[in-house]
Design a protein around this motif. Structure first.
Motif, PDB file in Angstrom:
ATOM      1  N   GLY A   1       0.805  -1.225   0.000  1.00  0.00           N
ATOM      2  CA  GLY A   1       0.000   0.000   0.000  1.00  0.00           C
ATOM      3  C   GLY A   1       0.834   1.269   0.000  1.00  0.00           C
ATOM      4  N   CYS A   2       0.164   2.370   0.377  1.00  0.00           N
ATOM      5  CA  CYS A   2       0.802   3.687   0.390  1.00  0.00           C
ATOM      6  C   CYS A   2       1.941   3.716   1.420  1.00  0.00           C
ATOM      7  CB  CYS A   2      -0.251   4.739   0.733  1.00  0.00           C
ATOM      8  SG  CYS A   2       0.419   6.365   1.063  1.00  0.00           S
ATOM      9  N   HIS A   3       3.082   4.264   1.009  1.00  0.00           N
ATOM     10  CA  HIS A   3       4.255   4.242   1.892  1.00  0.00           C
ATOM     11  C   HIS A   3       4.179   5.268   3.020  1.00  0.00           C
ATOM     12  CE1 HIS A   3       6.083   1.317  -0.597  1.00  0.00           C
ATOM     13  NE2 HIS A   3       6.118   2.104  -1.660  1.00  0.00           N
ATOM     14  N   THR A   4       3.377   6.310   2.845  1.00  0.00           N
ATOM     15  CA  THR A   4       3.328   7.338   3.883  1.00  0.00           C
ATOM     16  C   THR A   4       2.094   7.212   4.784  1.00  0.00           C
ATOM     17  OG1 THR A   4       2.349   8.840   2.274  1.00  0.00           O
ATOM     18  CG2 THR A   4       4.716   9.034   2.630  1.00  0.00           C
ATOM     19  N   ASN A   5       1.133   6.381   4.366  1.00  0.00           N
ATOM     20  CA  ASN A   5      -0.077   6.176   5.171  1.00  0.00           C
ATOM     21  C   ASN A   5      -0.337   4.682   5.306  1.00  0.00           C
ATOM     22  OD1 ASN A   5      -1.122   9.143   5.172  1.00  0.00           O
ATOM     23  ND2 ASN A   5      -0.602   8.678   3.050  1.00  0.00           N
ATOM     24  N   PRO A   6       0.165   4.087   6.378  1.00  0.00           N
ATOM     25  CA  PRO A   6       0.148   2.624   6.521  1.00  0.00           C
ATOM     26  C   PRO A   6      -1.238   1.978   6.427  1.00  0.00           C
ATOM     27  CG  PRO A   6       1.429   3.659   8.287  1.00  0.00           C
ATOM     28  CD  PRO A   6       0.770   4.758   7.544  1.00  0.00           C
TER      29      PRO A   6
ATOM     30  N   LYS B   1       2.551  13.393  -5.180  1.00  0.00           N
ATOM     31  CA  LYS B   1       3.977  13.229  -4.883  1.00  0.00           C
ATOM     32  C   LYS B   1       4.271  11.866  -4.265  1.00  0.00           C
ATOM     33  CE  LYS B   1       5.259  18.058  -4.401  1.00  0.00           C
ATOM     34  NZ  LYS B   1       4.010  18.840  -4.244  1.00  0.00           N
ATOM     35  N   CYS B   2       3.214  11.196  -3.768  1.00  0.00           N
ATOM     36  CA  CYS B   2       3.389   9.881  -3.152  1.00  0.00           C
ATOM     37  C   CYS B   2       2.796   8.781  -4.039  1.00  0.00           C
ATOM     38  CB  CYS B   2       2.723   9.869  -1.778  1.00  0.00           C
ATOM     39  SG  CYS B   2       2.770   8.277  -0.943  1.00  0.00           S
ATOM     40  N   CYS B   3       1.498   8.848  -4.295  1.00  0.00           N
ATOM     41  CA  CYS B   3       0.824   7.824  -5.112  1.00  0.00           C
ATOM     42  C   CYS B   3       0.351   8.443  -6.433  1.00  0.00           C
ATOM     43  CB  CYS B   3      -0.321   7.194  -4.326  1.00  0.00           C
ATOM     44  SG  CYS B   3       0.232   6.251  -2.862  1.00  0.00           S
ATOM     45  N   GLN B   4      -0.962   8.649  -6.591  1.00  0.00           N
ATOM     46  CA  GLN B   4      -1.474   9.263  -7.818  1.00  0.00           C
ATOM     47  C   GLN B   4      -2.372  10.439  -7.447  1.00  0.00           C
ATOM     48  OE1 GLN B   4      -2.440   6.025 -11.052  1.00  0.00           O
ATOM     49  NE2 GLN B   4      -3.199   5.224  -9.129  1.00  0.00           N
TER      50      GLN B   4
HETATM   51 ZN   LIG Z   1       0.626   7.474  -0.994  1.00  0.00          ZN
END
Ligand SMILES: [Zn+2]
Length: 372
Positions: A126-131, A140-143
């Motif tokens: 999953g998302c690296h900044t929101n577990p 800047k993180c996902c889409q």
């Molecule tokens: Zn993300």
């Protein structure tokens, strides 16, 4: 000769006709009055738009939700976690990630790429900044992701028309994903390749067989930008970050040069005096659109001439638009940018079906390797 006026059947018919006319007149008057006063019954939201074409509801009625995959999306603007239907999420991503005026087949290719990227993320922690989230809405993180509210702000009067166009591209490709060797691909994409995409290992850690540099000759639009930085600002930037580099205004033209480029033309290393930095570091430091750049010197400073926009790996959105304008299908577009892949369909249990042995699924890339 018997008069029609005295015929009971004719008289009854006329009475019914008059009654019908009266009812119609009353109904018309009531509707007109309501419209004038703005007090009509509130319509369901889906039908409240006087735009021709399918309503949001009609569109989703054609899509079998029993097969829907649910994902957890972290909305970084509202700071909340929401569970939503994968396809609904993909509509918001395509709306945010690709201009809606792009060719329909390009929108479909984007939908498949974004869906695959999402499910690949789900399968890889999953998302690296929101577990707690599978993906987040921060580009800047996902889409990037557009809520309905944002779509309305962006599109104004064209909201329904544009939403339906994007939703149609998503529904037409519902569940379709890009796979390699039976597994989901890390379907990376970017705005504009500058003419050639990049091998994944030149930008990221892994060399992936389906993320190879390929020619992208129809970038539409091609993005180029010249960034001029005055000597003072340029020297301040590099000496702050690399104090040992030894570059001065007097020696800059000799000491600052591109040391090595990749086959694509992207900068691998840039020499700054005694220091050598990567093209990626240069892109970040000088705020450039891509690592595909050359440098020249102006009277007052340095000029970076950039081509393309983004990391350059995987699907080029502008390249997809250019291919679509030349008649390519979304499948052909996907095969162009993802080497050796097969298009499958994801099921609610996470398995992938490969029922679609369409001509596009095994076809060679549209643009042969090394062509112009
Ligand atoms: Zn993300």
């Amino acid at each position: 000769m018997k008069s029609f006026r005295n015929n009971p059947i004719v008289l009854a018919g006329m009475a019914i006709l008059l009654l019908a006319l009266l009812v119609a007149l009353i109904l018309f008057a009531r509707t007109a009055l309501k419209d004038a006063c703005g007090q009509g019954n509130p319509l369901p939201r889906e039908n409240a738009f006087a735009t021709p074409g399918p309503t949001l509801l009609d569109l989703y009625a054609t899509y079998d939700r029993t097969e829907a995959v649910q994902i957890r999306v972290y909305d970084h603007r509202a700071d909340r976690l929401v569970t939503m239907d994968l396809e609904e999420y993909v509509v918001g991503v395509v709306a945010a990630e690709m201009p809606v005026r792009y060719e329909f087949e390009a929108l479909k290719a984007q939908a498949v790429a974004s869906r695959t990227y999402t499910l690949y993320s789900v399968a890889h922690g999953g998302c690296h900044t929101n577990p707690d989230a599978d993906v987040c809405t921060n580009s800047k993180c996902c889409q990037a992701f557009s809520t309905h509210e944002r779509m309305q702000q962006t599109w104004g009067d064209d909201y329904v028309k544009n939403y339906n166009l994007v939703a149609q591209a998503v529904i037409d490709t519902a569940g379709e994903v890009v796979t390699y060797d039976g597994r989901l691909c890390d379907a990376l994409y970017h705005a504009c390749s500058g003419g050639r995409t990049e091998d994944s290992e030149n930008v990221y850690a892994n060399a992936l067989p389906y993320l190879r540099g390929v020619d992208s000759p129809y970038e539409d639009p091609m993005r180029t930008e010249d960034v001029e930085i005055g000597f003072d600002a340029f020297l301040a930037l590099i000496t702050e970050k690399y104090p040992e580099c030894g570059v001065t205004e007097d020696n800059a033209e000799d000491e600052v040069r591109i040391a090595e480029t990749y086959e694509s033309g992207r900068v691998k290393t840039l020499r700054l005096g005694k220091t050598e930095i990567t093209g990626k570091e240069a892109r970040s430091l000088f705020n450039l659109r891509s690592t595909m750049f050359t440098i020249t010197w102006a009277e007052d400073g340095i000029v970076f001439h950039t081509k393309g926009y983004g990391h350059g790996v995987g699907l080029s959105q502008n390249g997809a638009n250019g291919l679509a304008k030349r008649g390519a299908s979304y499948e052909e577009i996907l095969h162009q940018y993802y080497t050796g892949v097969t298009i499958g369909t994801i099921r609610a249990d996470g398995t992938i079906d490969f029922p679609r042995e369409t001509p596009g699924s095994t076809a060679a890339p549209l643009v042969p390797e090394g062509s112009e």
